[in-house]
Design a protein around this motif. Structure first.
Motif, short mmCIF file in Angstrom:
data_model
loop_
_atom_site.label_atom_id
_atom_site.label_comp_id
_atom_site.label_asym_id
_atom_site.label_seq_id
_atom_site.Cartn_x
_atom_site.Cartn_y
_atom_site.Cartn_z
N PHE A 6 -5.35 28.17 -26.88
CA PHE A 6 -4.22 28.50 -26.17
C PHE A 6 -4.12 29.98 -25.97
CE2 PHE A 6 -0.77 25.27 -27.70
CZ PHE A 6 -1.19 24.37 -27.02
N SER A 7 -3.65 30.39 -24.81
CA SER A 7 -3.60 31.67 -24.32
C SER A 7 -2.53 31.92 -23.27
CB SER A 7 -4.94 32.19 -23.89
OG SER A 7 -5.24 31.57 -22.48
N SER A 8 -2.25 33.20 -23.19
CA SER A 8 -1.36 33.43 -21.98
C SER A 8 -1.90 34.79 -21.19
CB SER A 8 -0.03 33.88 -22.51
OG SER A 8 0.98 34.18 -21.68
N SER B 98 -5.02 25.28 -30.18
CA SER B 98 -5.49 24.75 -28.68
C SER B 98 -5.04 23.45 -28.42
CB SER B 98 -7.15 24.66 -29.01
OG SER B 98 -7.53 23.54 -29.83
N GLU C 129 2.58 28.77 -29.71
CA GLU C 129 2.61 30.08 -29.08
C GLU C 129 1.16 30.31 -28.33
OE1 GLU C 129 4.46 34.40 -30.05
OE2 GLU C 129 2.68 33.69 -31.34
N HIS C 130 1.45 30.78 -27.06
CA HIS C 130 0.40 30.97 -26.27
C HIS C 130 -0.02 32.66 -26.32
CE1 HIS C 130 0.22 26.75 -24.69
NE2 HIS C 130 1.62 27.11 -24.63
N ASN D 186 3.53 37.21 -25.03
CA ASN D 186 3.15 35.76 -25.45
C ASN D 186 4.10 34.96 -24.97
OD1 ASN D 186 1.12 37.28 -26.93
ND2 ASN D 186 2.18 36.84 -28.94
N PRO E 36 -0.34 24.59 -19.21
CA PRO E 36 0.47 25.04 -20.37
C PRO E 36 1.46 26.04 -20.34
CG PRO E 36 -2.12 24.79 -21.09
CD PRO E 36 -1.86 24.79 -19.50
N THR E 37 1.32 27.22 -19.60
CA THR E 37 1.96 28.14 -19.12
C THR E 37 2.56 28.30 -17.81
OG1 THR E 37 0.07 29.78 -19.13
CG2 THR E 37 1.26 29.55 -21.11
N LYS F 17 5.68 25.69 -18.90
CA LYS F 17 5.51 25.49 -20.51
C LYS F 17 6.45 24.40 -20.78
CE LYS F 17 9.28 28.74 -22.03
NZ LYS F 17 9.43 29.99 -23.06
N SER G 98 -2.77 30.72 -19.55
CA SER G 98 -3.74 29.77 -19.81
C SER G 98 -4.95 29.75 -18.84
CB SER G 98 -3.04 28.28 -19.67
OG SER G 98 -2.55 27.94 -18.50
#
Length: 798
Positions: free
Chosen positions: A274-276, A729, A683-684, A699, A750-751, A766, A278
């Motif tokens: 997971f990231s921001s 993830s 949370e990303h 985030n 995801p985002t 999201k 994505s």
């Protein structure tokens, strides 16, 4: 009193206006007209309601130049982070705290390899993929030179340097490293083998076990080519990398014989940290002779996943073992040489300079042997295990990557054979290439260069570098790689599990998962012959795992139920669990904490805190747990340092007692209140989000999602005693495409598609993602232009 209030109101209004102007100034351009140098003709970019660019150009170079520009305005800071990880230059940009990561990547050899790959790429001459990549680079650099930079650069007081071909290969190197499970696993397995012995090893799944699910293979005699042309611990070190790691994936392709439409149905969801923002950036390119909707890594011009109107490509991790470690024997007469048999070989040395923000640069020595770089100084687990040099023999750095050529060719493929040929160019990391087309072909190829190991080599235990019989012996031909082309079953699927025995008789080792996801997918597909988009959606977001209930029932059978009479209701619910992870259920809350304490009580006395944490973060834990629990001869149950011999039942009962006590303290005494949604955090994280209050700005946090281990909709987390599970993830996109209606294909991120914090597309998907819903992947020109939310026209500058 009125005058101060009027002044305060005026200041507030001024502040609001200033903030709005700041946001507008730093937002991507989704409309209007821009002059772009290097363009030959006008390019029109239509942005749909989710900010996905649909690029219409008159030639290939203009299309990729435009893609570079819009990709940069949405994802430049993500590109910055990824190229700096791969090039070992994080400390230069973010400061000395990242120096250890840079030293690790330099030692591993990725920056050096990026230089070599770039030289090989450019030496090919004016190939189509080189010209397209260079046009993309020019588009990225146009934005760097003339666009409004993302606010992260302002906060850091930095400016980006120009983007280069070497940077592009650094990003490919970063992607390749994230698949290198050997660095996490092999030092731990070696330690267990040396310190504890074979009895302890036998209770773990170091290699694939007979009860695990393997992918069936189907080697074709020929292919149908009739498609119309078209320093700290490694875990802690890796936790500081400011970009997500690629971890796993699902993909399945169903033949027309099993679909309602009679056409191929294609599904892919790649599992990534997971990231921001994505990882994937969606973009659709159209120019004469080419139409492709792709999912792109930042800085990479070609879609690693995507589709034309005639074919679709996807990927999952192969998880093959392509990294070995050699413990070297020094020459007694010369400490700068190693011995292989009776022959000595020199230890090489080179020095690299690492720039550090605000401080003097660091000169860093990297030593190596003919097997590869010596890793003791940058991987604590290796340094603690032995004082002898331990080298990393990693397939990826042995030859220049041809990833750019391979991906370009897959995007532009005219038939199934061309995709197979492109897949054969990928030497590392190992990828499962999934394929479907409008003619009804379905296929899967494991793309990797598979080494022939010496008979004495255990692929997950350090090899004796001095043994002539332990040396690498060459490569298996690509035609022997795992694959399945148009099998009679009517589907191909991969979920990071072990492929069956190759036609050369080799059961190739790897870091494979046990196949729970693959088995669930296969059983579902074989139960129906009318698959469509809706039934595919239901399968893709399923959160059922069939192994966890078996584990729970086995553990329940080993406890004295009378000792837990006050909690009999919750234990009865656990006994009847079907493996689903609904948010309103309390079963996962109890099960995962109980499993954690069971493993902790059994293993931490042997492994220590760091070793146990490392075990929980390897593939081994997931695929060993069932075997670990059911192995009657398991030596791990007995605690070291006690006079008595502890039994499996004692450890499992003690773990359950701790679990029930801790959950009562955490969520209250009523087990009905122990709902899974209370224990899950989704949370990303953004690279700057580790600093407060920037976490609140960058985030992306969502409502609770049904976290799980090894369900099809895998939303993974790390087992811990805290009782709060942060999803680390999950699917980085979910794609479904029916070749009966390519224009009706769907996906979700995801985002959002933009990584620019001030874009309205930063996190606009999201909720769709969290709820298991989808949005269209538009390809119909009329629909795209009629529904466009913005049109950016790029014109040649004079």
């Amino acid at each position: 009193m009125r005058k101060p209030l009027t002044i305060l109101g005026s200041l507030t209004l001024t502040g609001i206006i200033g903030l709005l102007f700041f946001i507008y100034w730093h937002s991507p351009r989704y409309g209007g007209e821009l002059s772009i140098s290097g363009l030959k003709e006008k390019v029109e970019v239509n942005f749909d309601m989710y900010g996905i660019p649909h690029i219409y150009a008159q030639n290939e170079a203009d299309a990729y130049r435009a893609l570079g520009y819009v990709h940069a305005q949405d994802r430049l800071f993500q590109l910055e982070m990824m190229r700096r990880v791969g090039s070992g230059t994080l400390a230069e940009f973010l400061g000395k705290d990242l120096l250890e990561i840079d030293q690790f990547f330099h030692t591993l050899g990725i920056p050096k390899h990026a230089k070599e790959s770039s030289a090989a790429f450019l030496s090919q001459g004016e190939t189509p993929w080189k010209k397209a990549a260079e046009a993309y680079l020019e588009g990225v650099n146009e934005f760097i030179q003339r666009g409004i930079l993302p606010v992260e650069y302002l906060l850091l007081g930095e400016k980006p340097r120009p983007y280069t071909i070497e940077d592009m290969h650094s990003i490919v190197g970063y992607m390749s490293f994230t698949f290198a499970m050997g660095l996490k696993t092999d030092p731990l397995v070696t330690r267990i083998a040396r310190d504890l012995g074979s009895e302890y090893m036998s209770s773990l799944s170091v290699q694939t076990l007979p009860e695990h699910h393997v992918i069936p293979l189907n080697y074709p005699d020929s292919l149908n080519s009739n498609l119309s042309p078209v320093g700290s611990t490694l875990s802690a070190l890796l936790g500081n990398i400011p970009v997500p790691l690629l971890e796993g994936s699902n993909s399945w392709v169903i033949a027309g014989s099993r679909t309602k439409s009679g056409k191929v149905l294609f599904n892919n969801d790649t599992h990534i940290g997971f990231s921001s923002p994505s990882v994937w950036y969606e973009a659709h390119l159209e120019y004469p002779g080419f139409s492709f909707y792709g999912n792109h890594l930042a800085g990479v011009p070609f879609g690693l996943v995507g589709h034309s109107r005639h074919h679709s490509i996807g990927l999952t991790m192969f998880e093959n073992d392509d990294q070995d470690f050699f413990e070297e024997k020094l020459n007694p007469a010369n400490a700068n040489e190693i011995m292989i048999g009776e022959v000595s070989y020199p230890i090489t040395s080179r020095k690299e300079i690492i720039q550090v923000k605000g401080e003097k640069s660091i000169e860093f020595e990297i030593r190596g042997t003919k097997h590869g770089p010596i890793m003791n100084s940058v991987v604590k687990e290796i340094g603690n295990l032995t004082s002898n040099p331990v080298t990393s023999w990693w397939v990826y750095i042995l030859e220049p990557t041809k990833a750019m050529e391979a991906i370009y060719k897959m995007n532009h493929a005219g038939n199934i054979q061309e995709v197979a040929d492109a897949a054969s160019l990928i030497h590392a990391p190992g990828l499962n290439i999934m394929y479907g087309d409008s003619l009804g072909n379905i296929a899967w190829w494991a793309a990797a260069k598979l080494p022939i190991r010496g008979e004495k080599v255990h692929s997950k235990i350090f090899a004796d570098g001095s043994d002539p019989e332990a040396q690498p012996k060459g490569w298996y031909p690509f035609t022997d790689n795992p694959q399945s082309i148009n099998p009679e079953s009517g589907f191909v699927a991969s979920a990071n599990n072990q492929p069956d025995t190759l036609r050369n008789g080799v059961f190739f080792p790897g870091y494979y998962y046990p196949g729970d996801r693959w088995n669930r997918i296969a059983k579902a597909i074989l139960a129906k012959e009318d698959w469509d988009m809706e039934s595919s959606k239901a399968l893709q977001v399923e959160t059922v795992n069939e192994t966890h209930p078996k584990n729970a029932q086995f553990m329940l059978a080993l406890i004295n139920q009378n000792d837990f009479e006050s909690n009999s209701a919750v234990l009865q619910v656990l006994q009847n669990w079907d493996g689903n992870h609904e948010l309103n259920s309390n079963i996962p809350t109890v099960y995962y904490k109980w499993l954690y304490h069971t493993l902790r009580l059994a293993m931490m006395d042997e492994l220590g805190e760091d070793g146990f944490k490392a075990y929980l973060e390897t593939f081994m834990m997931i695929r060993s747990t069932r075997h670990f629990l059911t192995d009657a001869e398991n030596r791990w149950w007995d605690r070291k340092g006690t006079a008595t011999i502890e039994s499996r039942s004692e450890i499992i009962s003690e773990a359950l007692k701790l679990t029930l006590e801790e959950l009562s303290d955490q969520f209250g005494k009523n087990p009905k209140d122990w709902k899974w949604e209370k224990a899950v955090v989704a949370e990303h994280p953004h690279p700057l989000g580790s600093q407060k209050p920037l976490d609140k700005i960058f985030n992306v946090r969502t409502e609770a999602i049904p976290a799980n281990e090894e369900s099809i909709n895998k939303l993974a987390f790390k087992l811990s005693g805290a009782g709060i599970y942060k999803v680390t993830s999950g699917p980085a996109m979910r794609i479904i495409l029916d070749f009966a209606d390519v224009d009706g294909s769907v996906s979700v991120l995801p985002t959002g598609n933009s990584g620019n914090r001030f874009s309205k597309h930063y996190a606009d998907q999201k909720q769709l993602y969290a709820k298991g819903k989808y949005r269209p992947q538009l390809m119909n020109e009329t629909e795209i232009k009629n529904k466009a939310k913005g049109k950016l026209v790029l014109i040649p500058s004079n």
